[in-house]
Motif scaffolding. Structure first.
Motif, mmCIF file in Angstrom:
data_model
loop_
_atom_site.group_PDB
_atom_site.id
_atom_site.type_symbol
_atom_site.label_atom_id
_atom_site.label_comp_id
_atom_site.label_asym_id
_atom_site.label_seq_id
_atom_site.Cartn_x
_atom_site.Cartn_y
_atom_site.Cartn_z
ATOM 1 N N TYR A 1 0.832 -1.205 0.000
ATOM 2 C CA TYR A 1 0.000 0.000 0.000
ATOM 3 C C TYR A 1 0.865 1.252 0.000
ATOM 4 N N ASP B 1 1.208 3.618 -6.520
ATOM 5 C CA ASP B 1 1.252 4.869 -7.275
ATOM 6 C C ASP B 1 0.179 5.832 -6.755
ATOM 7 N N ARG B 2 0.555 7.080 -6.564
ATOM 8 C CA ARG B 2 -0.393 8.107 -6.135
ATOM 9 C C ARG B 2 -0.266 9.367 -6.988
ATOM 10 N N CYS C 1 -5.477 6.886 -8.845
ATOM 11 C CA CYS C 1 -4.532 6.039 -8.112
ATOM 12 C C CYS C 1 -4.733 6.169 -6.608
ATOM 13 N N LYS C 2 -4.973 7.383 -6.146
ATOM 14 C CA LYS C 2 -5.154 7.612 -4.712
ATOM 15 C C LYS C 2 -6.429 6.941 -4.205
ATOM 16 N N ALA D 1 -5.823 3.233 -4.019
ATOM 17 C CA ALA D 1 -4.970 2.896 -2.882
ATOM 18 C C ALA D 1 -5.770 2.867 -1.584
ATOM 19 N N GLU D 2 -6.691 3.803 -1.401
ATOM 20 C CA GLU D 2 -7.478 3.829 -0.172
ATOM 21 C C GLU D 2 -8.437 2.644 -0.096
#
Length: 282
Positions: free
Chosen positions: A67, A71-72, A77-78, A81-82
């Motif tokens: 995590y 990539d953010r 991507c963000k 990720a969450e």
């Protein structure tokens, strides 16, 4: 066939809480909670594989390290990720030796203790379903022609609703991130118009929606429009008084090999046959 049923979410209009009389069935609630957590654990696995280098190690700390490496560079991507981060707790609750799944006060509770950190999430059943749906939509994005801006806007609306259904969350970073919902797309249903009337002038694209269809809450329409030999899918939520700045149009350009031709599955989504008035519907 796809079954389309109403979605029910609780809303509290007042601070004083009143409870309805509801029969108790603790065994059935716990069984449903276990099934739901197993489904979300599977969703974690699918998302983990899609994000590259699938985890061989079932240790939740391996997922935490992945995590942190995700990539953010974009809002998409963000958001992804969450979702991965939240799903990690369900995977830990199902697979780790300290994992526990409970049903309490109408909520599904998943917990595990990892390296002295108590991972914990409490979520409603509809919130869990939305989280699973988030993953399904995200994994299908490459099969769909919608632009990254459109997909991001849709997932942002999903995430906003998921966040409302999470009543408790705790992991190494304590709270999940929130995102600015720029367009507030209606995720429940979309109308699709493949022949909108529009004109390009100056620095704007102007759409003639007609008086009836100007309310995006009642009519969340996706406008399929070809400009400069490129198809664009523009949600009405992106318009202001029926207009879109011309420099914003590329954000909604469809992702198609030739820029114009939709996948064959869209043929069943559009029709030009009009029912003749006065004739039987047989």
């Amino acid at each position: 066939m796809t079954v389309l049923l109403p979605e029910y979410r609780q809303i509290e209009l007042y601070s004083k809480k009143k409870s309805l009389a509801i029969a108790e069935d603790a065994e059935a609630e716990r069984a449903e909670a276990i099934r739901t957590c197993a489904t979300l654990s599977d969703a974690f696995g699918a998302l983990d594989a899609a994000l590259g280098d699938p985890l061989d190690d079932p240790d939740p700390m391996a997922a935490w390290r992945k995590y942190q490496r995700l990539d953010r560079t974009s809002a998409l991507c963000k958001l992804t990720a969450e979702a991965y981060r939240a799903l990690r707790i369900f995977r830990a609750a199902v697979s780790h030796e300290t994992g526990r799944v409970e049903a309490r006060n109408g909520l599904i509770k998943a917990t595990a203790t990892i390296e002295q950190t108590a991972l914990s999430i409490r979520i409603t059943k509809i919130g869990a379903d939305l989280l699973d749906s988030f993953v399904a939509y995200r994994l299908r994005m490459d099969e769909q022609p919608h632009s990254e801006t459109y997909v991001t806007a849709m997932l942002c609306r999903y995430w906003s609703d998921i966040s409302d259904e999470i009543r408790w969350y705790y992991d190494e970073d304590r709270v999940l991130f929130q995102f600015r919902d720029e367009f507030c797309l209606n995720r429940h249903f979309r109308f699709e118009c493949d022949n909108p009337r529009f004109s390009v002038g100056g620095d704007q694209v102007r759409f003639d929606l007609g008086e009836i269809y100007t309310d995006p809450l009642r009519y969340p329409i996706d406008l399929y429009v070809v400009v400069n030999n490129q198809l664009h899918i523009v949600p009405v939520e992106a318009l202001s008084a029926g207009k879109l700045a011309l420099d914003q149009l590329p954000r909604w350009q469809a992702r198609l090999p030739d820029g114009l031709t939709l996948p064959a599955c869209f043929r069943l989504r559009f029709t030009r046959e009009v029912m003749a008035q006065g004739l039987p519907m047989t």
